[in-house]
Enzyme design. Sequence first.
Site, PDB file in Angstrom:
ATOM      1  N   HIS A 354      -5.511  -2.820   8.554  1.00 31.22           N
ATOM      2  CA  HIS A 354      -5.431  -1.934   7.782  1.00 31.22           C
ATOM      3  C   HIS A 354      -6.985  -1.099   8.005  1.00 31.22           C
ATOM      4  CE1 HIS A 354      -5.546   0.627   3.986  1.00 31.22           C
ATOM      5  NE2 HIS A 354      -4.178   0.587   4.117  1.00 31.22           N
ATOM      6  N   ASP A 431      -7.472 -10.373   4.402  1.00 35.31           N
ATOM      7  CA  ASP A 431      -6.797  -9.419   3.662  1.00 35.31           C
ATOM      8  C   ASP A 431      -5.263  -9.680   3.053  1.00 35.31           C
ATOM      9  OD1 ASP A 431      -5.489  -7.196   2.838  1.00 35.31           O
ATOM     10  OD2 ASP A 431      -6.301  -6.013   4.345  1.00 35.31           O
ATOM     11  N   GLN A 434      -0.769  -7.343   1.649  1.00 35.05           N
ATOM     12  CA  GLN A 434       0.671  -7.653   2.009  1.00 35.05           C
ATOM     13  C   GLN A 434       1.255  -9.013   1.753  1.00 35.05           C
ATOM     14  OE1 GLN A 434       2.344  -5.016   2.069  1.00 35.05           O
ATOM     15  NE2 GLN A 434       0.771  -3.094   2.361  1.00 35.05           N
ATOM     16  N   LYS A 457      -0.051  -3.951  -5.657  1.00 38.20           N
ATOM     17  CA  LYS A 457       1.121  -4.299  -4.670  1.00 38.20           C
ATOM     18  C   LYS A 457       1.739  -5.615  -5.066  1.00 38.20           C
ATOM     19  CE  LYS A 457      -1.340  -2.219  -0.689  1.00 38.20           C
ATOM     20  NZ  LYS A 457      -0.880  -1.203  -0.353  1.00 38.20           N
ATOM     21  N   CYS A 595      -2.311   4.020   7.556  1.00 45.25           N
ATOM     22  CA  CYS A 595      -3.534   3.558   7.562  1.00 45.25           C
ATOM     23  C   CYS A 595      -3.808   2.365   8.473  1.00 45.25           C
ATOM     24  CB  CYS A 595      -4.031   3.206   6.076  1.00 45.25           C
ATOM     25  SG  CYS A 595      -3.796   4.699   4.943  1.00 45.25           S
TER      26      CYS A 595
END
Length: 635
Positions: A354, A431, A434, A457, A595
């Site tokens: 991202h 990261d 997600q 999220k 993104c």
Amino acid sequence: MTTSEVPAPVSVLPGVTATGAPRGIDDATLDRITSNLLGPIPGAAAPESAGTAALTAARTTSPLASTSGLPGPTAGVSSAATPFPGAPIPAAPYLDEAIHQSQIPAPASIAAAAAQTAAPGAATSVAPSSAAIPASPYFDAGIHQSQIPAPSSVAAAAPATGITEAAAGPIDWSPPLPANVEIHDGSLPRLFDDAPLSGKPPQDGAPSYYFLTPILATRPEAAAPAAPFQRRLFDVNDIRRDFPILEERVHGKRLVWLDNAATTQKPQAVIDRLVHYYSHEYSNVHRAAHELAARSTDAYESAREKVQRFIGAGSAEEIVFVRGTTEAVNLVAASYGRKFLGEGDEIVLSTLEHHSNIVPWQFLAEQVGAVIRVVPVTDRGEVLLSDFERTLTTRTKFVSLTHVSNALGTILPVREMIDIAHRRGAKVLIDGAQAVSHFPVNVQSLDADFYAFSGHKLFGPSAIGVLYGKKALLDEMPPWQGGGNMIQRVTFEHSTFADPPSRFEAGTAALGPAVGLGAAVDYLERIGMQNVATHERALLAYATEALARIPGVRLIGTAPEKAGVVSFITDKIPAEEMGKILDQDGIAVRAGHHCAQPTMDRFGLEATVRPSLALYNTHDEIDQLERAVRRALQK
Ligand code: PMP
């Protein structure tokens, strides 16, 4: 190299592997899927699945009726906080009201689908019209069922000390996945892979082909009778009742929220927790010596402890509250990066990052003269360990990787990647924006140095996020923002700083959002992240299959391990336009570059349509999506 010379993801790096994975689905099969030559799955009128009858017989009441799950006073913090008495307990999402049935694809339809996949002629068969979408193996008598495995495999998966229905005391709502489902810390069972699970040969007669791999098929030993235990049911309809916004209508249609990779909706438990916090506990924290400051501090710090448990961190001091994933990455780049990286040091990223895991590293590279190197991805959207190893050099100081690609859904093999990076002496940030909403994550067993995610999220509020950092690393890092809260002593000549995590939380924190995130974590733990993973895994396979069989649809990203996302383009309608068309049907998806422009560039695209899943999505919603896409393409 300056940041403006950051290599394009694919061309500059050695070892780009344009085609398939080392394991799993063969390329010819994959091509059929991705180019949509796969015909309808025969065996459409799926016979009752193996576990249905037995499950129908089994019913239970939820032990949650007596489990408050509400925050109490936190050890070591003021005990004056009120224990959130006013909040209604959400309906137990796993209470078995409806009849639960197994998602195990019916053997007959699996076999038929396998034959279809294998038969060359099948590749050209015409996909059905919207009026005649074949029933999937998951569809049974018009009722979509929850994802629990058949009783025999569930029972076999129960620990030897399995909890019985009559058992008193706390219930473990984070049970292990069935023994036959391979899950290894942040990774899911494979989607496009027919590799035997856990190295064991498949059962006799078990199909061996792409995503209808019998995810939940029992191993021989799983069929043995086991001690009774508390069934952990996952009723998606009950889950949905916890999310008021899912009742919303848009353009006169019932909302179908498939934009979960952008943000997730909030359960009533989170909404109620916020109302209670602002009604009874709100104050600034840490400083004032009055009752509400104590309550608020309790609420805030107990949220930190909940997050610590949720991701398996060693201590609450390793949890830094930040605004979101973006801020977490910026913090590490600015603090750790500026202190420990210098001229010519290398920062390794993957093509699938991202922008928020690219741009902060570009800032750093510019400031300290470091170099960014990029791991390529295959045509399926996978990151191969061999390519990763080739990208690391003796100059590699830092590796920053997404756990799950927000554009394609690929799950990166981060545990192995962390191992490899550590052996080269590099530190690793993952990261997890997600990842954390889709499957269990344990930062210690991953051995991540840093792990970042966003509350919004994860069914929590926006403007709150988490940076996990190993204590020894956080201790060595300088503050990155100055202000209140983060100091020990300030004079005009000199300031000294607080220990982590306060050192990195300058100014008044996002107090309410942090408390809301704690409630979101409570909510998920009551459901059990393994249950979420199992549900979503079946849903993702179903959605993949549904979209792949529409003529004119091409899936982008068919890695063997995926979570949450099915990205696609069509041969007729640009992605953004498709997004608008779906919106008219009440279906919210994201269409654009997500993104992740380097990912789009890798596939020669500007944009994709990206339906993305969460625990409350249903097979019916996927059917609606399939029908809407078909309708749009038929116009
Ligand atoms: N990383 C990934 C993989 C993401 O999907 C996102 C959000 N789309 C981010 C980072 C940034 O998250 P946030 O905007 O919440 O900081």
